[in-house]
Design an enzyme around this catalytic site. Structure first.
Site, PDB file in Angstrom:
ATOM      1  N   CYS A 110       7.014 -15.921   7.597  1.00  0.00           N
ATOM      2  CA  CYS A 110       6.387 -15.120   8.656  1.00  0.00           C
ATOM      3  C   CYS A 110       4.876 -15.057   8.413  1.00  0.00           C
ATOM      4  CB  CYS A 110       6.977 -13.716   8.670  1.00  0.00           C
ATOM      5  SG  CYS A 110       6.103 -12.564   9.761  1.00  0.00           S
ATOM      6  N   GLN A 234       0.486   2.313   2.743  1.00  0.00           N
ATOM      7  CA  GLN A 234       0.225   1.672   4.024  1.00  0.00           C
ATOM      8  C   GLN A 234       0.541   0.174   3.976  1.00  0.00           C
ATOM      9  OE1 GLN A 234      -0.359   3.110   6.773  1.00  0.00           O
ATOM     10  NE2 GLN A 234      -1.415   5.032   6.418  1.00  0.00           N
ATOM     11  N   GLU A 284       2.636  17.279  -0.467  1.00  0.00           N
ATOM     12  CA  GLU A 284       3.509  16.179  -0.046  1.00  0.00           C
ATOM     13  C   GLU A 284       4.908  16.467  -0.581  1.00  0.00           C
ATOM     14  OE1 GLU A 284       5.506  13.113   1.100  1.00  0.00           O
ATOM     15  OE2 GLU A 284       3.386  13.098   1.678  1.00  0.00           O
ATOM     16  N   ASN A 331      -1.694  14.009   7.957  1.00  0.00           N
ATOM     17  CA  ASN A 331      -1.263  12.619   8.186  1.00  0.00           C
ATOM     18  C   ASN A 331       0.263  12.631   8.281  1.00  0.00           C
ATOM     19  OD1 ASN A 331      -1.194   9.812   8.377  1.00  0.00           O
ATOM     20  ND2 ASN A 331      -1.240   9.533   6.155  1.00  0.00           N
ATOM     21  N   CYS A 358       0.083   8.038  13.387  1.00  0.00           N
ATOM     22  CA  CYS A 358       0.669   6.721  13.629  1.00  0.00           C
ATOM     23  C   CYS A 358       1.477   6.713  14.922  1.00  0.00           C
ATOM     24  CB  CYS A 358       1.537   6.282  12.451  1.00  0.00           C
ATOM     25  SG  CYS A 358       2.929   7.382  12.105  1.00  0.00           S
TER      26      CYS A 358
END
Length: 399
Positions: A110, A234, A284, A331, A358
């Protein structure tokens, strides 16, 4: 602003914005075998125009200022994370997907992956066939190997994870590892993850380290950030570097003594926005990510200036005993902040809110709950070329 690596060259971010990446040619798409990059038939400039139009439509109710110039990605070789389904048979293993035709398709070549990563995926596919571990079959619920997960850092080192139904193949994998690692010394760590349930869940709770260092270092804008096997990082490192650098630039001149980084992951936003005068609290829920953020802070010698905790962000923000910050960085995952956390943020009334999203649809929903804040700046980061997905950074200021 730090210089950022773009397409293998050092460039100033403003220069990078002017580069129009060439179209990506993909034999899988052109032969209609894979349509995962469902915007690939659009010129890259049109892809960006279409994303900007969608974002403008979503932000129109909030009197947003004009979008800053979008951050363009390289059009191929930008993806530093592979999540491959194990397919085929024990002696003819394949790493790829079940495509839109219901066919098993190897995607080791790919072009989203750098050429070196494509070559390694092909070698791993052949290595798995040589040790004859049966891929898991969903219908019969037989077989062992479910997924292969491969992460790459910008120094060309790799973290390899094999997701298995059970530990039955562990001995065979351990025996075959020395030969693999001798041929591919850039694989810095190998682990197996046990996911026993017959559900569409990529990984399970148990991780067994078979070889190497469990810390994959990503050096972005001069800051060492870390990833552990179960931690998130990411997909597009060049875009991540630009995203973090932009956050640092936008917040550099703000009058901030205390700020929070909610959904902080491995600490990328919070650590980039830190100055000697500021105190950072990073929250988090994933403990592995917090361990990574804390390692970065320790290496930077930040001491009591920074505190990272493995907690739920919404629960943390509801603690009335906390000193309210002047800035909150968020985020969130694709589901967004949600009304409860938006209401808590309004009660805390920080002067500024830096929102990295996102999913612009849930961003718009959250903005509708954040009355009393106006959009100061907004910019699109094309983290996911050839799809409708993108990252957007918004700086909000209290009215």
């Amino acid at each position: 602003m730090p210089k950022i690596v773009c397409d293998g060259k050092l460039s100033d971010p403003s220069q990078h914005l002017a580069i129009l990446s060439p179209a990506m040619h993909c034999r899988f798409f052109e032969s209609n075998q894979c349509r995962s990059c469902n915007w690939l038939d659009r010129p890259y400039s049109q892809q960006l125009n279409d994303k900007e139009a969608l974002l403008n439509t979503l932000l129109a109710p909030f009197s947003a200022p004009p979008l800053l110039p979008s951050n363009r990605s390289a059009s191929q070789g930008f993806r530093d994370k592979a999540k491959m389904v194990a397919l085929g048979t024990a002696k003819h293993a394949m790493l790829g997907i079940i495509n839109h035709r219901g066919q098993a398709l190897s995607l080791c070549e790919c072009p989203l992956y750098p050429a070196e990563m494509q070559a390694l995926l092909g070698e791993l596919e052949r290595w798995l066939a040589s040790i004859a571990i049966a891929p898991y079959d969903i219908k019969s619920r037989q077989g062992e190997l479910k997924h292969l997960l491969l992460n790459r850092n910008n120094e060309g080192q790799y973290m390899l994870r094999l997701v298995l139904r059970s530990t039955n193949a562990e001995t065979k994998i351990r025996a075959a590892l020395p030969n693999l690692l001798a041929q591919h010394p850039k694989i810095s760590s190998v682990s197996i993850n046990i996911q026993p349930v017959p559900m569409a869940i990529i990984e399970g709770p148990e991780e067994r380290i078979l070889s190497g260092d469990v810390w994959l270092r990503h050096k972005l804008n001069g800051i060492n950030l870390y990833q552990r096997p179960k931690g998130f990082f990411q997909t597009n490192l060049d875009m991540a570097a630009e995203l973090y650098a932009t956050a640092a630039k936008w917040t550099a001149d703000l009058d901030i003594a205390i700020y929070w980084d909610l959904f902080c992951g491995s600490g990328g936003f919070g650590l980039h926005c830190l100055t000697p005068e500021r105190q950072l609290i990073g929250i988090e829920i994933e403990a592995e990510a917090i361990a990574c953020a804390q390692r970065s802070a320790d290496e930077m010698g930040l001491g009591a200036q920074v505190r990272f905790q493995a907690l739920d962000s919404t629960a943390f923000a509801s603690d009335s005993a906390l000193t309210a910050p002047e800035l909150i960085i968020v985020n969130p995952p694709r589901r967004g902040l949600g009304n409860e956390l938006c209401q808590q943020i309004k009660q805390l009334a920080p002067d500024y809110l830096l929102y990295s999203s996102c999913n612009a649809n849930t961003l718009a929903t959250d903005l509708s709950h954040l009355e009393g804040y106006r959009i100061n700046r907004v910019q699109l980061f094309d983290m996911f070329p050839h799809t409708a997905h993108y990252e957007v950074l918004v700086l909000l200021q209290r009215c």
